[in-house]
Write an enzyme that holds these catalytic residues in place. Structure first.
Site, PDB file in Angstrom:
ATOM      1  N   TYR A 200       0.851  -1.208   0.000  1.00 38.63           N
ATOM      2  CA  TYR A 200       0.000   0.000   0.000  1.00 38.63           C
ATOM      3  C   TYR A 200       0.877   1.244   0.000  1.00 38.63           C
ATOM      4  CZ  TYR A 200      -3.615  -3.306   1.083  1.00 38.63           C
ATOM      5  OH  TYR A 200      -4.459  -4.382   1.008  1.00 38.63           O
ATOM      6  N   SER A 201       0.424   2.258  -0.735  1.00 31.24           N
ATOM      7  CA  SER A 201       1.154   3.537  -0.747  1.00 31.24           C
ATOM      8  C   SER A 201       0.855   4.292   0.537  1.00 31.24           C
ATOM      9  CB  SER A 201       0.696   4.406  -1.918  1.00 31.24           C
ATOM     10  OG  SER A 201       1.031   3.805  -3.128  1.00 31.24           O
ATOM     11  N   CYS A 369      -0.877   7.757 -10.915  1.00 33.19           N
ATOM     12  CA  CYS A 369      -1.080   6.620 -10.019  1.00 33.19           C
ATOM     13  C   CYS A 369      -2.545   6.197  -9.998  1.00 33.19           C
ATOM     14  CB  CYS A 369      -0.646   6.982  -8.602  1.00 33.19           C
ATOM     15  SG  CYS A 369      -0.650   5.576  -7.481  1.00 33.19           S
ATOM     16  N   GLU A 409       2.783   4.744 -11.488  1.00 32.98           N
ATOM     17  CA  GLU A 409       2.531   3.595 -10.612  1.00 32.98           C
ATOM     18  C   GLU A 409       1.074   3.191 -10.786  1.00 32.98           C
ATOM     19  OE1 GLU A 409       5.084   3.504  -7.061  1.00 32.98           O
ATOM     20  OE2 GLU A 409       3.183   3.402  -5.987  1.00 32.98           O
ATOM     21  N   TYR A 411      -1.861  -0.114 -11.309  1.00 28.12           N
ATOM     22  CA  TYR A 411      -2.094  -1.548 -11.074  1.00 28.12           C
ATOM     23  C   TYR A 411      -3.383  -1.977 -11.752  1.00 28.12           C
ATOM     24  CZ  TYR A 411       1.300  -0.715  -7.422  1.00 28.12           C
ATOM     25  OH  TYR A 411       2.421  -0.348  -6.730  1.00 28.12           O
TER      26      TYR A 411
END
Ligand code: NAP
Length: 411
Positions: A200-201, A369, A409, A411
């Site tokens: 997790y960021s 992101c 970044e 996902y």
């Protein structure tokens, strides 16, 4: 005489399954199943492109093997630990074209030199603070205490997104905005093995969610369905979303040496995010908001943030209260009844002239992101808005990557 090859492997114990290596590999030698990431010895060209982007160093694993006995993919997929170096019959002959005589330390150095500023991962901004990484691993995790778990989404929202605050008490767990941490969910998976690390960021700035407190925050969406929309219970997200104040959590990391913010005066931030991809943007914005409140002069901040509805946009309330002279905010909502679907890339196009003005400035740092799918749309928007404003995105993009000014970044 046996031909010895240096086989490239991935340590399953340390790997956090972030997919960076698979995305970086230019010859598709890296693949994964639900449990392990593995390297196909027949395809790997030992180019080292995957080494430096790996947040944990799991990718930097090597074994000298007889060429005809390289570990096959099927065997690697079953590993829980990396096997030790097997004893080799001497004398051995080095396989043509490989680097069998290179020692692991040299491999690291070659990798760092060969990937810096190239490939898909940018170096950090030149003025970024030095990040600490890998201070805690799965065998020595830091134990944090939950000091808060707040719902960010409204009651009628289709998703449950939470702001979770972890306190590290006396343990040293230094993080920078843009870094990630790993969470070890308790219990075993379907194979009876411990769950692998969930990443997790960090959503808070380096001086803590609460300034001068040894704590940090995360932005976590409860996962209730898989990519195909079928019911599925996310292990890490449900564990975190269900935590109560006072609960203990095993934390590993921190990770990340690239997606970091510049520290020099006059640097501009162009931030583009969707959903919980806002976590690092919140950390960076909050870092700068504290400086702004303290009277510091800052570069420009421009934020493009996409969510389904205002009720599902994490930190909607606080964000809309930020002064206009501090941040240029652009919110895109995709599912507001009676309104057209809008994505961040649509707003980027609408604000094309202002975005291009920022891109023309060498002091501008771009951060992207969130959902993987937005990458293509954002790239297309950059291409179009650059073209309309006298810039060439196909030339600017690699230049910005190489200068540590374009960070992605997704996902
Ligand atoms: P989400 O709610 O599913 O989507 C957010 C917004 O993005 C929605 O408005 C959605 O529109 C829109 N969207 C969908 N496809 C898009 C596309 N191709 N281009 C632009 N916008 C698009 O998002 P989420 O579930 O929060 O997902 C966030 C992502 O961030 C996840 O992949 C997560 O892994 C990643 N992430 C999380 C963290 C963290 O620390 N929690 C950190 C880094 C990254 P629709 O109405 O079309 O769905």
């Amino acid at each position: 005489m046996t031909t010895i090859m240096r086989q490239h492997l991935i340590d399953p114990e340390i790997c956090i399954r972030c997919n960076t290596c698979e995305e970086t590999c230019p010859v598709d030698a890296i693949s994964h199943d639900s449990r392990n990431y593995v390297v196909d010895a027949a395809k790997c060209k030992l180019c080292y492109n995957c080494i430096s982007p790996c947040p944990t160093g799991a990718i930097d694993s090597w074994r000298n093997m007889p060429a005809d006995k390289a570990y096959p993919l099927a065997e690697q997929l079953l590993w829980d630990n990396l096997p030790g170096q097997i004893a080799l019959d001497a004398p051995a002959e080095v396989g043509a074209g490989d680097t069998a005589t290179v020692l692991p330390d040299d491999v690291e150095r070659i990798a760092a030199a060969s990937t810096a500023g190239q490939g898909g991962t940018a170096p950090p901004p030149w003025s970024a603070a030095h990040p600490y990484v890998n201070l805690y691993g799965i065998h020595n995790p830091a134990v944090a205490t939950v000091s808060g778990n707040f719902q960010l989404t409204t009651e009628d929202a289709s998703s449950d997104i939470r702001h979770i605050v972890l306190d590290f008490s006396n343990a040293s767990f230094p993080v920078l905005e843009g870094q990630t941490i790993g969470i070890l969910a308790p219990g075993l998976d379907l194979n009876g093995k411990p769950h692998h690390v969930r990443l997790y960021s960090v959503a808070s700035p380096r001086d803590g969610e609460r300034p001068k407190y040894n704590n940090l925050s995360l932005t976590v969406k409860r996962v209730t369905e898989d990519h195909d929309g079928m019911p599925a219970r996310g292990i890490g997200s449900n564990y975190l979303c269900d935590l109560k104040k006072g609960d203990k959590v095993n934390v590993v990391g921190p990770y990340g040496t690239s997606f970091l913010m510049p520290n020099h005066p006059g640097s501009n931030l162009l931030m583009i995010c969707t959903g919980t991809g806002s976590a690092p943007m919140r950390a960076m914005t909050e870092r700068r908001r504290r400086k702004f409140s303290a009277g510091e002069t800052l570069g420009k901040q421009m934020l493009f943030f996409g969510a389904r509805t205002p009720g599902e946009l994490p930190y909607f309330g606080p964000l809309t209260k930020l002064p206009k002279e501090f941040i240029d905010m652009n919110l895109a909502f995709s599912r507001v009844p009676g309104e057209p679907k809008r994505y961040v890339q649509d707003l980027l196009r609408e604000r094309g002239a202002d975005v291009a003005r920022l891109l023309k400035d060498d002091n501008t740092y771009v951060y992207l992101c969130g959902l993987k799918g937005m990458e293509k749309g954002v790239e297309e928007a950059f291409t179009a808005l650059c073209q309309a404003n006298g810039l060439d995105w196909s030339a600017l993009r690699p230049q910005m990557l190489q200068q540590g000014r374009y960070h992605v970044e997704t996902y």
